[in-house]
Design a protein around this motif. Structure first.
Motif, mmCIF file in Angstrom:
data_model
loop_
_atom_site.group_PDB
_atom_site.id
_atom_site.type_symbol
_atom_site.label_atom_id
_atom_site.label_comp_id
_atom_site.label_asym_id
_atom_site.label_seq_id
_atom_site.Cartn_x
_atom_site.Cartn_y
_atom_site.Cartn_z
ATOM 1 N N GLU A 18 65.219 -15.760 35.437
ATOM 2 C CA GLU A 18 64.064 -16.402 36.051
ATOM 3 C C GLU A 18 63.559 -17.477 35.109
ATOM 4 O OE1 GLU A 18 60.163 -13.966 35.439
ATOM 5 O OE2 GLU A 18 61.710 -12.534 36.071
ATOM 6 N N GLY A 19 62.986 -18.526 35.673
ATOM 7 C CA GLY A 19 62.525 -19.638 34.840
ATOM 8 C C GLY A 19 61.390 -20.391 35.503
ATOM 9 N N GLU A 20 60.695 -21.175 34.687
ATOM 10 C CA GLU A 20 59.563 -21.958 35.189
ATOM 11 C C GLU A 20 60.004 -23.246 35.872
ATOM 12 O OE1 GLU A 20 56.547 -20.748 35.135
ATOM 13 O OE2 GLU A 20 57.229 -18.967 34.038
ATOM 14 N N SER A 21 61.272 -23.616 35.684
ATOM 15 C CA SER A 21 61.762 -24.856 36.284
ATOM 16 C C SER A 21 63.220 -24.679 36.687
ATOM 17 C CB SER A 21 61.655 -26.015 35.295
ATOM 18 O OG SER A 21 62.542 -25.824 34.188
ATOM 19 N N GLN A 67 65.523 -25.018 33.704
ATOM 20 C CA GLN A 67 65.607 -23.821 32.870
ATOM 21 C C GLN A 67 66.574 -22.804 33.479
ATOM 22 O OE1 GLN A 67 61.832 -21.894 32.217
ATOM 23 N NE2 GLN A 67 62.647 -20.454 30.712
ATOM 24 N N ILE A 68 66.500 -22.612 34.795
ATOM 25 C CA ILE A 68 67.429 -21.700 35.463
ATOM 26 C C ILE A 68 68.861 -22.198 35.318
ATOM 27 C CG2 ILE A 68 68.257 -21.114 37.795
ATOM 28 C CD1 ILE A 68 66.316 -19.109 36.897
ATOM 29 N N MET A 116 63.218 -20.395 44.934
ATOM 30 C CA MET A 116 61.952 -20.775 44.336
ATOM 31 C C MET A 116 60.837 -20.055 45.086
ATOM 32 S SD MET A 116 60.345 -24.581 43.868
ATOM 33 C CE MET A 116 58.787 -24.865 43.047
ATOM 34 N N ASP A 125 56.606 -19.185 44.664
ATOM 35 C CA ASP A 125 55.357 -19.408 43.921
ATOM 36 C C ASP A 125 55.589 -20.258 42.673
ATOM 37 O OD1 ASP A 125 54.014 -17.859 45.788
ATOM 38 O OD2 ASP A 125 54.292 -16.002 44.643
ATOM 39 N N ASN A 126 56.359 -21.335 42.868
ATOM 40 C CA ASN A 126 56.627 -22.319 41.806
ATOM 41 C C ASN A 126 57.393 -21.740 40.623
ATOM 42 O OD1 ASN A 126 55.296 -24.616 43.052
ATOM 43 N ND2 ASN A 126 53.381 -23.524 42.650
ATOM 44 N N LYS A 127 58.131 -20.651 40.862
ATOM 45 C CA LYS A 127 58.980 -20.070 39.836
ATOM 46 C C LYS A 127 60.380 -19.895 40.411
ATOM 47 C CE LYS A 127 58.739 -16.564 36.214
ATOM 48 N NZ LYS A 127 57.902 -15.469 35.638
ATOM 49 N N TRP A 128 61.404 -20.100 39.577
ATOM 50 C CA TRP A 128 62.785 -20.025 40.027
ATOM 51 C C TRP A 128 63.411 -18.694 39.631
ATOM 52 C CZ3 TRP A 128 65.396 -23.454 43.091
ATOM 53 C CH2 TRP A 128 64.759 -24.687 43.314
ATOM 54 N N TYR A 129 64.267 -18.174 40.548
ATOM 55 C CA TYR A 129 64.975 -16.921 40.302
ATOM 56 C C TYR A 129 66.447 -17.097 40.684
ATOM 57 C CZ TYR A 129 60.259 -14.949 40.317
ATOM 58 O OH TYR A 129 58.938 -14.685 40.048
#
Length: 313
Positions: free
Chosen positions: A60-63, A66-67, A130, A132-136
């Motif tokens: 998981e990442g903020e962008s 990052q993922i 994506m 809630d503005n977070k990537w998985y």
């Protein structure tokens, strides 16, 4: 229970929204108002008639960048894979991502994975989403609509539960089947039995009507399942069970009286401490008189017709 995190996406008709949420509460101990849920509890998505997919989170990442960087750590040793972007519909507060953008996301992630892409028959399917503005990113399991295959039974009658509701009710009664013994003492043609048995739930059936018992047995066998269905009144049940599922007989088919309905609930109290009741009538007073307490409830609608689903202990 697991230390891993899973993301479940949901889809369902608005008439069954409350039933879907009750099933969530049974599986996970809580529900959500949106169509995406995160939990450390692992559920086969094909069990639920409302789940679309399950993503087992690896990164998981903020962008997105990052993922993408994290995914470069994956080495599949030449195994085949496919990447699917799950933002093909609104998920929670996130808007749907367009087709071309989703394909771009899938290509960018796929190029980072050390393995062999295969869009037709991959050994592993990965998902990226994506929320809630977070990537998985993780392993993807898509739900198979098994309940849909059970709609065409050799023996049917019009007042039986539809297979979606029956499957959800079985999950509400037995969300975690390991070590749980269940009974459907008014099983009719076996709609709930078929759904429960197809999910590996240890359940037996019973009905006072010999003709519908024979139909129930034939329906179970038709789908390649094995189950024990006996003939006799609920008053003759001697074994104890962890839970009973009772789709309460009603006047359209059986001409049952209020007194007989009350007796069914009272009899259930003898052999189980938990019962899930499906009824078109308000039965709160009967439940209380029988010694049960309603701990959860919902209404399942189909157009103007509605049933109450009561979880009682």
């Amino acid at each position: 229970m697991s230390n891993r995190e899973f993301i479940y996406t949901y889809s369902g008709h608005r008439d069954e929204y409350d039933l879907c949420r009750m099933e969530m509460r049974s599986f996970f101990g809580f529900d959500v108002l949106s169509n995406v849920l995160k939990s450390t509890i692992e559920i086969d998505p094909s069990r639920s008639p409302f789940m679309k997919e399950r993503l087992e989170v690896i990164y998981e990442g903020e962008s997105f960048e990052q993922i993408a960087d994290l995914v470069e750590q994956l080495d599949l040793d030449h195994a085949t894979f496919k990447v699917v972007c799950l933002n093909d519909s609104e998920l929670g507060s996130m808007k749907k991502v367009g087709h071309s953008k989703r394909r771009e996301i899938e290509r960018n992630i796929g190029l980072r994975i050390k393995g062999e892409p295969d869009l037709e028959q991959p050994e592993t399917v990965f998902g990226v989403v994506m929320i809630d503005n977070k990537w998985y990113f993780g392993k993807l399991e898509v739900s198979e609509p098994i309940w849909l295959h059970h709609q065409q039974k050799p023996h049917m009658y019009s007042t039986a539960l539809n297979t979606r509701v029956a499957r959800a009710v079985a999950n509400i009664a037995v969300p975690h089947p390991n070590g749980v013994r269940a009974i459907d003492p008014c099983c009719g043609i076996g709609t709930v039995l078929v759904e429960a048995l197809s999910m590996g739930i240890d359940i037996v059936g019973r009905d006072i009507n010999r003709r519908v018992v024979l139909g129930s047995r034939k329906n179970i066998a038709h789908f390649g399942l094995e189950g024990n269905v006996t003939t006799g009144p609920i008053s003759e049940i001697e074994d104890n069970y962890d839970v009973a599922i009772i789709d309460m007989p009603y006047n359209l088919f059986t001409h049952i009286t209020v007194e007989e309905q009350l007796d069914i609930v009272k009899q259930a109290r003898r052999f189980t401490k938990k019962v899930v009741i499906v009824t078109i009538d308000t039965m709160d007073h009967m439940v209380e008189e029988a010694g049960f307490e309603i701990i959860d409830r919902c209404e399942a609608r189909k157009g103007t017709f509605s049933r109450q689903v009561l979880v009682c202990k």
